[in-house]
Design a protein around this motif. Sequence first.
Motif, mmCIF file in Angstrom:
data_model
loop_
_atom_site.group_PDB
_atom_site.id
_atom_site.type_symbol
_atom_site.label_atom_id
_atom_site.label_comp_id
_atom_site.label_asym_id
_atom_site.label_seq_id
_atom_site.Cartn_x
_atom_site.Cartn_y
_atom_site.Cartn_z
ATOM 1 N N GLU A 291 -3.756 5.868 12.213
ATOM 2 C CA GLU A 291 -3.640 7.329 12.202
ATOM 3 C C GLU A 291 -3.500 7.810 10.770
ATOM 4 O O GLU A 291 -2.799 7.184 9.967
ATOM 5 C CB GLU A 291 -2.424 7.774 13.032
ATOM 6 C CG GLU A 291 -2.529 7.437 14.514
ATOM 7 C CD GLU A 291 -1.283 7.856 15.279
ATOM 8 O OE1 GLU A 291 -0.309 8.298 14.610
ATOM 9 O OE2 GLU A 291 -1.264 7.737 16.520
ATOM 10 N N ILE A 292 -4.156 8.944 10.464
ATOM 11 C CA ILE A 292 -3.998 9.615 9.171
ATOM 12 C C ILE A 292 -3.429 10.995 9.454
ATOM 13 O O ILE A 292 -4.027 11.781 10.210
ATOM 14 C CB ILE A 292 -5.328 9.719 8.407
ATOM 15 C CG1 ILE A 292 -5.882 8.331 8.114
ATOM 16 C CG2 ILE A 292 -5.153 10.518 7.112
ATOM 17 C CD1 ILE A 292 -5.057 7.514 7.156
ATOM 18 N N ASP A 293 -2.277 11.247 8.900
ATOM 19 C CA ASP A 293 -1.587 12.524 9.095
ATOM 20 C C ASP A 293 -1.442 12.851 10.582
ATOM 21 O O ASP A 293 -1.593 14.004 11.015
ATOM 22 C CB ASP A 293 -2.332 13.662 8.362
ATOM 23 C CG ASP A 293 -2.398 13.426 6.859
ATOM 24 O OD1 ASP A 293 -1.437 12.825 6.321
ATOM 25 O OD2 ASP A 293 -3.383 13.829 6.231
ATOM 26 N N GLY A 294 -1.169 11.821 11.387
ATOM 27 C CA GLY A 294 -0.911 12.011 12.813
ATOM 28 C C GLY A 294 -2.143 12.052 13.688
ATOM 29 O O GLY A 294 -2.028 12.176 14.909
ATOM 30 N N THR A 295 -3.327 11.939 13.089
ATOM 31 C CA THR A 295 -4.577 11.984 13.858
ATOM 32 C C THR A 295 -5.232 10.608 13.828
ATOM 33 O O THR A 295 -5.301 9.960 12.776
ATOM 34 C CB THR A 295 -5.548 13.022 13.271
ATOM 35 O OG1 THR A 295 -4.913 14.310 13.280
ATOM 36 C CG2 THR A 295 -6.841 13.093 14.096
ATOM 37 N N VAL B 98 -0.262 7.488 6.404
ATOM 38 C CA VAL B 98 -1.080 6.545 7.171
ATOM 39 C C VAL B 98 -0.134 5.814 8.127
ATOM 40 O O VAL B 98 0.991 5.460 7.750
ATOM 41 C CB VAL B 98 -1.820 5.542 6.267
ATOM 42 C CG1 VAL B 98 -0.856 4.748 5.415
ATOM 43 C CG2 VAL B 98 -2.690 4.601 7.109
ATOM 44 N N ALA B 99 -0.565 5.618 9.368
ATOM 45 C CA ALA B 99 0.240 4.913 10.374
ATOM 46 C C ALA B 99 -0.608 3.810 10.995
ATOM 47 O O ALA B 99 -1.734 4.065 11.429
ATOM 48 C CB ALA B 99 0.739 5.872 11.439
ATOM 49 N N ILE B 100 -0.051 2.579 11.006
ATOM 50 C CA ILE B 100 -0.704 1.448 11.685
ATOM 51 C C ILE B 100 0.076 1.221 12.984
ATOM 52 O O ILE B 100 1.239 0.807 12.957
ATOM 53 C CB ILE B 100 -0.705 0.184 10.812
ATOM 54 C CG1 ILE B 100 -1.449 0.457 9.504
ATOM 55 C CG2 ILE B 100 -1.323 -0.991 11.554
ATOM 56 C CD1 ILE B 100 -1.431 -0.704 8.527
ATOM 57 N N VAL B 101 -0.561 1.557 14.090
ATOM 58 C CA VAL B 101 0.091 1.497 15.396
ATOM 59 C C VAL B 101 -0.220 0.151 16.053
ATOM 60 O O VAL B 101 -1.389 -0.258 16.140
ATOM 61 C CB VAL B 101 -0.377 2.654 16.304
ATOM 62 C CG1 VAL B 101 0.349 2.610 17.654
ATOM 63 C CG2 VAL B 101 -0.151 4.004 15.616
ATOM 64 N N SER B 102 0.850 -0.544 16.507
ATOM 65 C CA SER B 102 0.686 -1.825 17.198
ATOM 66 C C SER B 102 1.566 -1.826 18.438
ATOM 67 O O SER B 102 2.314 -0.879 18.685
ATOM 68 C CB SER B 102 1.073 -2.982 16.274
ATOM 69 O OG SER B 102 2.428 -2.892 15.913
ATOM 70 N N GLN B 103 1.491 -2.870 19.218
ATOM 71 C CA GLN B 103 2.282 -2.963 20.447
ATOM 72 C C GLN B 103 3.780 -2.975 20.141
ATOM 73 O O GLN B 103 4.588 -2.563 20.970
ATOM 74 C CB GLN B 103 1.896 -4.225 21.221
ATOM 75 C CG GLN B 103 0.468 -4.188 21.733
ATOM 76 C CD GLN B 103 0.064 -5.485 22.402
ATOM 77 O OE1 GLN B 103 0.869 -6.401 22.538
ATOM 78 N NE2 GLN B 103 -1.196 -5.570 22.824
ATOM 79 N N GLY B 104 4.150 -3.457 18.981
ATOM 80 C CA GLY B 104 5.563 -3.531 18.630
ATOM 81 C C GLY B 104 6.093 -2.264 17.996
ATOM 82 O O GLY B 104 7.289 -2.180 17.705
ATOM 83 N N GLY B 105 5.249 -1.258 17.756
ATOM 84 C CA GLY B 105 5.703 -0.027 17.143
ATOM 85 C C GLY B 105 4.719 0.456 16.089
ATOM 86 O O GLY B 105 3.565 -0.011 16.020
ATOM 87 N N GLY C 296 0.790 -1.229 0.000
ATOM 88 C CA GLY C 296 0.000 0.000 0.000
ATOM 89 C C GLY C 296 0.816 1.270 0.000
ATOM 90 O O GLY C 296 0.266 2.354 -0.248
ATOM 91 N N ASN C 297 2.098 1.190 0.300
ATOM 92 C CA ASN C 297 2.918 2.389 0.327
ATOM 93 C C ASN C 297 2.997 2.991 -1.075
ATOM 94 O O ASN C 297 3.284 2.299 -2.056
ATOM 95 C CB ASN C 297 4.314 2.066 0.848
ATOM 96 C CG ASN C 297 5.133 3.320 1.102
ATOM 97 O OD1 ASN C 297 4.581 4.361 1.450
ATOM 98 N ND2 ASN C 297 6.446 3.208 0.935
ATOM 99 N N GLY C 298 2.719 4.344 -1.174
ATOM 100 C CA GLY C 298 2.737 5.019 -2.470
ATOM 101 C C GLY C 298 1.442 4.887 -3.264
ATOM 102 O O GLY C 298 1.402 5.247 -4.446
ATOM 103 N N ALA C 299 0.387 4.387 -2.617
ATOM 104 C CA ALA C 299 -0.892 4.207 -3.319
ATOM 105 C C ALA C 299 -1.488 5.570 -3.699
ATOM 106 O O ALA C 299 -1.213 6.597 -3.075
ATOM 107 C CB ALA C 299 -1.853 3.423 -2.433
#
Length: 392
Positions: free
Chosen positions: A290-294, A327-334, A262-265
Amino acid sequence: MIITNIGKLNRAFAAICVSCLLSAGISGNVQVSAKSSTNLTASTATAERGSVVSVNVALNGNPGIWGIKFKVGCDRSALALSSVSNGTVFADDEVTLPQAPIKDQYVYYACSNELENVTANGTVVTLKFKVSEDAEFSTYPITVSLTQAVNTSRKNVSMDTQNGAVTVVECIHNKVWRTTKAAECEAEGTETETCSKCEETFAARTIEATGHQHTEVRNQRPATSKAEGYTGDTYCKDCGKLLSQGSVIDKLPINAPAITRGNGAVFDKNSNNPLVFVSDTDFSTFIRVEIDGTTLDKKHYTVASGSTVVTISSDYLKTLSDGRHTVAIVSQGGTATAEFTVTSEKTPIGNQPGPAKAPPNTSENTIIYITMLVLVLCSGSLAAFIKRRRKC
């Protein structure tokens, strides 16, 4: 002829010597006053009741003898001579052995077949005695008395005699070491020297502790990214004692998660297709998007397993401004991040996929043609009417 004469001479000389020895036996023992370096010695032995014991009569310091006669005596209440065998000093055919059971003293006769002195040392004769079943536990002498010893010069050979003995004991001990208390890892043991036949004990000694010879590691635990590990504790397998404790192993380092799809979609606002992003973290560790930090409201996306698969709806994407977004996918590992682009430019018609054309419907086409024809005729009539009114 010479050989024959020598043989006759030898036999004649032997007969004379034997005659001398036998005569000495009748008249009594030869008295030896001076101490001699030649010895005729009986050995000593130990025996149990009912057993058979051997006694050797040996000649040492032999100066050279041609013939010998001696007697061997024993205590008949405890010992009985059962057999006699020749030794190594004289050849078997030079010895006169008893022909009947021996009741009195044993008399040994030997004479060389040659006109040469015998100079060998060693066992002259071996006598075997049977020990009485009721013999007292005591020492019984084996006596040796020399009758006469001569050489080829027909001179007496002086020699000393030494008696032997048979000692009757309750048990001839077979001593063995036996463990009476086994040694342990940290405790000494003991063992005793014991007769295997009568169980009499003679000595005791200590057995050193064995030490912890067999060990094993218990409670081992490998480290993971979620939990610490443990090297394990060392125990003795024999006594179960804890010998040493282990140590903690640090957690394994956690690699930063990454977006694998999905990177660069690019999202086109004229499209209704959602965007899909996949993080390589385990689905069970997912926290948020998160989208753009939100933080993105859960109603605008779905999340599924297969690593972590996030699908963002097209309705939400259409609300974003044109341009690049994160876009950021936040998980327990980072946190795994990616970029995507939103655009509102229409895709050229030639590049837009259109709906498939339906096959022509003949009935509908006919109605359309008739309607168009009526409109054309009506238009012509109306134009003609307007033209006539202008002329009037």
